[in-house]
Design an enzyme around this catalytic site. Structure first.
Site, PDB file in Angstrom:
ATOM      1  N   LYS A 204      75.011 -14.766 -11.484  1.00  0.00           N
ATOM      2  CA  LYS A 204      74.108 -15.797 -11.994  1.00  0.00           C
ATOM      3  C   LYS A 204      72.643 -15.429 -11.717  1.00  0.00           C
ATOM      4  O   LYS A 204      71.768 -15.527 -12.582  1.00  0.00           O
ATOM      5  CB  LYS A 204      74.459 -17.145 -11.365  1.00  0.00           C
ATOM      6  CG  LYS A 204      73.417 -18.209 -11.542  1.00  0.00           C
ATOM      7  CD  LYS A 204      73.164 -18.524 -13.015  1.00  0.00           C
ATOM      8  CE  LYS A 204      71.840 -19.210 -13.217  1.00  0.00           C
ATOM      9  NZ  LYS A 204      71.941 -20.566 -13.662  1.00  0.00           N
ATOM     10  N   CYS A 258      64.583 -22.402 -12.732  1.00  0.00           N
ATOM     11  CA  CYS A 258      65.583 -21.335 -12.586  1.00  0.00           C
ATOM     12  C   CYS A 258      64.934 -19.961 -12.527  1.00  0.00           C
ATOM     13  O   CYS A 258      64.943 -19.296 -11.504  1.00  0.00           O
ATOM     14  CB  CYS A 258      66.552 -21.377 -13.745  1.00  0.00           C
ATOM     15  SG  CYS A 258      67.143 -23.027 -14.087  1.00  0.00           S
TER      16      CYS A 258
HETATM   17  N1  SAJ Z   1      59.699 -17.471 -21.716  1.00  0.00           N
HETATM   18  C1  SAJ Z   1      58.700 -16.605 -22.147  1.00  0.00           C
HETATM   19  N2  SAJ Z   1      59.022 -15.667 -23.092  1.00  0.00           N
HETATM   20  C2  SAJ Z   1      60.256 -15.561 -23.631  1.00  0.00           C
HETATM   21  C3  SAJ Z   1      61.281 -16.433 -23.171  1.00  0.00           C
HETATM   22  C4  SAJ Z   1      60.964 -17.379 -22.211  1.00  0.00           C
HETATM   23  O1  SAJ Z   1      57.562 -16.673 -21.692  1.00  0.00           O
HETATM   24  O2  SAJ Z   1      60.444 -14.699 -24.488  1.00  0.00           O
HETATM   25  C5  SAJ Z   1      59.392 -18.476 -20.678  1.00  0.00           C
HETATM   26  C6  SAJ Z   1      59.582 -19.921 -21.125  1.00  0.00           C
HETATM   27  O3  SAJ Z   1      58.456 -20.392 -21.801  1.00  0.00           O
HETATM   28  C7  SAJ Z   1      59.824 -20.611 -19.807  1.00  0.00           C
HETATM   29  C8  SAJ Z   1      60.567 -19.563 -18.986  1.00  0.00           C
HETATM   30  O4  SAJ Z   1      60.318 -18.329 -19.627  1.00  0.00           O
HETATM   31  O5  SAJ Z   1      58.599 -20.905 -19.148  1.00  0.00           O
HETATM   32  C9  SAJ Z   1      62.061 -19.772 -18.872  1.00  0.00           C
HETATM   33  O6  SAJ Z   1      62.611 -20.243 -20.100  1.00  0.00           O
HETATM   34  P1  SAJ Z   1      64.009 -19.756 -20.683  1.00  0.00           P
HETATM   35  O7  SAJ Z   1      64.220 -20.454 -21.962  1.00  0.00           O
HETATM   36  O8  SAJ Z   1      64.055 -18.289 -20.694  1.00  0.00           O
HETATM   37  O9  SAJ Z   1      65.067 -20.174 -19.601  1.00  0.00           O
HETATM   38  P2  SAJ Z   1      65.398 -21.526 -18.786  1.00  0.00           P
HETATM   39  O10 SAJ Z   1      64.720 -21.438 -17.463  1.00  0.00           O
HETATM   40  O11 SAJ Z   1      65.140 -22.740 -19.580  1.00  0.00           O
HETATM   41  O12 SAJ Z   1      66.972 -21.375 -18.612  1.00  0.00           O
HETATM   42  C10 SAJ Z   1      67.473 -20.210 -17.962  1.00  0.00           C
HETATM   43  C11 SAJ Z   1      68.599 -19.631 -18.824  1.00  0.00           C
HETATM   44  N3  SAJ Z   1      68.924 -18.292 -18.327  1.00  0.00           N
HETATM   45  C12 SAJ Z   1      68.971 -17.213 -19.142  1.00  0.00           C
HETATM   46  O13 SAJ Z   1      68.710 -17.274 -20.332  1.00  0.00           O
HETATM   47  C13 SAJ Z   1      69.382 -15.923 -18.528  1.00  0.00           C
HETATM   48  C14 SAJ Z   1      69.815 -20.541 -18.804  1.00  0.00           C
HETATM   49  O14 SAJ Z   1      70.899 -19.955 -19.495  1.00  0.00           O
HETATM   50  C15 SAJ Z   1      70.211 -20.842 -17.353  1.00  0.00           C
HETATM   51  O15 SAJ Z   1      71.326 -21.712 -17.285  1.00  0.00           O
HETATM   52  C16 SAJ Z   1      69.039 -21.534 -16.699  1.00  0.00           C
HETATM   53  O16 SAJ Z   1      67.948 -20.591 -16.682  1.00  0.00           O
HETATM   54  C17 SAJ Z   1      69.437 -21.931 -15.296  1.00  0.00           C
HETATM   55  O17 SAJ Z   1      69.708 -23.124 -15.103  1.00  0.00           O
HETATM   56  O18 SAJ Z   1      69.546 -21.072 -14.422  1.00  0.00           O
END
Ligand code: SAJ
Length: 406
Positions: A204, A258
């Site tokens: 994870k 996360c």
């Molecule tokens: N972000 C970027 N660029 C991108 C993608 C995301 O800057 O290309 C930023 C987002 O704006 C945000 C952060 O990253 O600030 C995280 O967003 P996210 O959509 O990547 O992820 P989370 O935190 O909402 O959810 C993640 C997910 N993990 C993965 O995709 C590996 C989700 O599946 C997990 O269940 C969750 O963390 C968790 O609870 O751990």
């Protein structure tokens, strides 16, 4: 009918509890916050997540979901409590420990205890040690099952992903893995992946660290492109036309409860080895201040500029403000007294406590916020911001940290 007790009714616990209740399990949801318990027992919700209101309402009305401050005897206990880090970025598993101690008196032989919270390696085994200390009777006959089944749901799509995602299950022994796998098979359509507890924990953390490292790569590219006067969004679009390249998108930083936190759990466990993971965190953590510097440069020469900051949540189309880079940026602008800050956030009705008592920060509607602004900074790519009439931006200085107005 199988009975389940879900401890922690937040972004993971509440959707899980309501899903199970709607599938016919009798569920007791437990939270330490009396307001949360009252809200849920009225059939209402305290967080924003698509379709969750309907799910909780029907779960409560069916009589299958009741919320309480106290656990009860059941067949399965699911722990879905926060696992933040402390000041020094050392994981804080005190909520897991408290939840374990809270359920200890209610556990009976044959029960299954599942840890869903994202946790540092070794936490699931610790649950066993804590329980056996409190309930030596359970250790003697080896009669309880303990497993880690890390939540993997994406905020904004939680109810869909709860069912469709593949699930990693790692027990403290093979019998625990088997028992937990049988439980998830009852409501998950994704494949169930068997392993042991420590591997499940690290898997994870690896998923979120992988995403963090890849976002850091994109964020670093954005700095390089600014320096070389190249459009980073176009650059990534082109590079991604290679069949084996998939660069993620740069932004104002990485937020959420996360990805901004979990990689530090790996760094804490193996500080000498986790060099890239640590650096990625540092790159992403430095991005908000970089955005502040860009705003500062745009404000140079303007007397008390009005700065509209569009979006406060940590990512698009949700109300979750945890670890949000947008909040860090607004706070820093306010601290440096860079001007008057007009916050626009369609998903909230009042400013969060961290911004509430700042005299140069106020919440506005989108139209008014942009109209009054000298500088418009897009921090979150909410749907509401994507299709605005570009004419209203014409006389403004625009900083688009998400590349959606290009
Ligand atoms: N972000 C970027 N660029 C991108 C993608 C995301 O800057 O290309 C930023 C987002 O704006 C945000 C952060 O990253 O600030 C995280 O967003 P996210 O959509 O990547 O992820 P989370 O935190 O909402 O959810 C993640 C997910 N993990 C993965 O995709 C590996 C989700 O599946 C997990 O269940 C969750 O963390 C968790 O609870 O751990």
């Amino acid at each position: 009918m199988e009975q389940v007790c879900v401890v922690g009714l937040g972004y993971v616990g509440l959707p899980t509890a309501s899903l199970l209740a709607n599938r016919g399990f009798r569920v007791r949801g437990v939270d330490i916050n009396p307001k949360v318990v009252e809200t849920i027992n009225r059939g209402e919700i305290h967080i924003h997540e698509p379709d969750l209101d309907v799910m909780v309402n029907s779960a409560v009305n069916s009589g299958n979901l009741t919320a309480s401050l106290e656990p009860a005897s059941t067949d399965v206990f699911i722990l879905a409590v926060p696992t933040p880090f402390k000041e020094d970025r050392v994981p804080d598993i005190s909520y897991v420990e408290a939840a374990t101690k809270a359920i200890a008196p209610y556990i009976a032989p044959g029960n299954l205890i599942i840890l869903e919270s994202t946790s540092p390696v070794g936490t699931t085994e610790k649950i066993g040690s804590w329980l056996w200390e409190l309930r030596p009777d359970l250790k003697d006959n080896c009669s309880i099952y303990i497993a880690h089944c890390p939540e993997r749901v994406l905020p904004g799509q939680i109810l869909k992903e709860l069912i469709s995602n593949e699930r990693i299950i790692g027990g403290i022994n093979p019998a625990s893995t088997e028992k937990a796998a049988n439980f998830y098979q009852k409501f998950v359509t994704g494949e169930i992946l068997y392993t042991e507890a420590r591997t499940a924990e690290l898997a994870k953390l690896t998923e979120n660290a992988f995403r963090d490292v890849n976002i850091a790569f994109a964020n670093e590219l954005s700095l390089i492109c600014d320096r070389l006067n190249i459009d980073v969004w176009k650059l990534i679009e082109l590079a991604n036309r290679h069949p084996r390249v998939h660069v993620l998108q740069p932004g104002p930083g990485v937020g959420g409860h996360c990805i901004a936190i979990d990689p530090w759990f790996i760094v804490d466990s193996a500080p000498e080895q986790a060099k890239l993971i640590r650096t990625a965190r540092e790159v992403n953590d430095s991005k908000p201040l970089y955005v502040v510097d860009r705003i500062k440069a745009a404000a140079a020469g303007l007397e008390k500029p009005a700065i509209a900051c569009l979006g406060l949540s940590y990512k698009a189309n949700i109300d979750d403000l945890r670890e949000s880079p947008a909040i860090k940026i607004v706070r820093e602008l306010a601290r440096q007294k860079l001007g008057y800050i007009l916050v626009v956030e369609p998903y909230i009705s009042s400013l969060p406590p961290s911004l509430d008592n700042l005299d140069n920060v106020q919440l506005f509607d989108l139209e008014v916020g942009i109209d009054k602004a000298d500088i418009v900074v897009l921090l979150v790519n909410h749907r509401d911001f994507l299709n605005i009439d570009r004419k209203i931006l014409q006389d403004k200085k625009v900083i688009d940290t998400r590349g959606v107005w290009r």
